[in-house]
Structures are given as C-alpha cells and as structure tokens.
Design a protein around this motif. Structure first.
Motif, mmCIF file in Angstrom:
data_model
loop_
_atom_site.group_PDB
_atom_site.id
_atom_site.type_symbol
_atom_site.label_atom_id
_atom_site.label_comp_id
_atom_site.label_asym_id
_atom_site.label_seq_id
_atom_site.Cartn_x
_atom_site.Cartn_y
_atom_site.Cartn_z
ATOM 1 N N TRP A 11 0.850 -1.176 0.000
ATOM 2 C CA TRP A 11 0.000 0.000 0.000
ATOM 3 C C TRP A 11 0.897 1.241 0.000
ATOM 4 O O TRP A 11 1.916 1.296 0.679
ATOM 5 N N GLY A 12 0.521 2.239 -0.797
ATOM 6 C CA GLY A 12 1.253 3.501 -0.857
ATOM 7 C C GLY A 12 2.422 3.496 -1.832
ATOM 8 O O GLY A 12 3.006 4.543 -2.106
ATOM 9 N N GLN A 13 2.768 2.344 -2.369
ATOM 10 C CA GLN A 13 3.910 2.244 -3.281
ATOM 11 C C GLN A 13 3.552 2.843 -4.645
ATOM 12 O O GLN A 13 2.455 2.659 -5.153
ATOM 13 N N ARG A 14 4.506 3.577 -5.227
ATOM 14 C CA ARG A 14 4.343 4.133 -6.568
ATOM 15 C C ARG A 14 4.711 3.059 -7.579
ATOM 16 O O ARG A 14 5.726 2.380 -7.432
ATOM 17 N N VAL A 15 3.852 2.902 -8.587
ATOM 18 C CA VAL A 15 4.058 1.879 -9.604
ATOM 19 C C VAL A 15 3.762 2.455 -10.990
ATOM 20 O O VAL A 15 3.213 3.541 -11.121
ATOM 21 N N ARG A 16 4.132 1.674 -11.994
ATOM 22 C CA ARG A 16 3.875 2.034 -13.390
ATOM 23 C C ARG A 16 3.179 0.846 -14.058
ATOM 24 O O ARG A 16 3.528 -0.311 -13.802
ATOM 25 N N ALA A 17 2.205 1.123 -14.926
ATOM 26 C CA ALA A 17 1.517 0.064 -15.664
ATOM 27 C C ALA A 17 2.478 -0.533 -16.684
ATOM 28 O O ALA A 17 3.185 0.190 -17.386
ATOM 29 N N THR A 18 2.517 -1.845 -16.770
ATOM 30 C CA THR A 18 3.400 -2.523 -17.732
ATOM 31 C C THR A 18 2.682 -2.840 -19.037
ATOM 32 O O THR A 18 3.311 -3.285 -19.995
ATOM 33 N N ALA A 19 1.379 -2.630 -19.068
ATOM 34 C CA ALA A 19 0.581 -2.912 -20.267
ATOM 35 C C ALA A 19 -0.600 -1.958 -20.292
ATOM 36 O O ALA A 19 -0.967 -1.375 -19.273
#
Length: 79
Positions: A11-19
């Motif tokens: 929770w709270g982690q920054r992520v990027r969409a891979t698709a």
C-alpha cells in the motif's frame, strides 16, 4: 491477503503500468474494452487485497484523475 501468499507490492507504493489496461466492465460509465490506463502511466497503490478463491494478490491503483483500477502483479512494476 493471507500470510501464505504475500504480495509483491505494498500500500502507498508508486508503480507504473506494464501494459495497456482496458475496461472489463468495472467502469459502467465507460464502454467495455475502453482504454483506462496506458502502459507506462504512473500510479499509487491505494489498497491491497487478494482474490478469495485463488489468493491471487490484487492491487487497487490510483492512476491520475482519481481513476482507481484493479491490477494484477504482472500488470504493474515499481517506479
């Protein structure tokens, strides 16, 4: 999420969409199969859960403009 199947992200982690992520019917105001998130878009995990029967981790990710999309681990990567 059970202790037997910890998630890869928190929770709270920054992520990027891979698709590219498309509407599976979760957004009734959008046409089915409409593009919701483009590959490369950044977001933040706002909730972590799991599918009840399979214990597969599911992440609710807020991708700008207050659009929250359910993602599986292979659909996101850390920033």
């Amino acid at each position: 999420m059970s202790a037997s199947s910890p998630g890869k992200f928190e929770w709270g982690q920054r992520v990027r969409a891979t698709a590219d992520l498309f509407n599976d019917g979760s957004y009734p105001e959008q046409p089915e199969n409409a593009l919701l998130v483009r590959a490369g878009d950044a977001g933040e995990i706002v909730q972590v859960g799991s599918h009840v029967e399979t214990e597969t981790p599911v992440y609710l990710v807020e991708f700008g403009e207050h659009r929250v999309v359910g993602c599986l681990e292979d659909e996101i990567t850390p920033l």
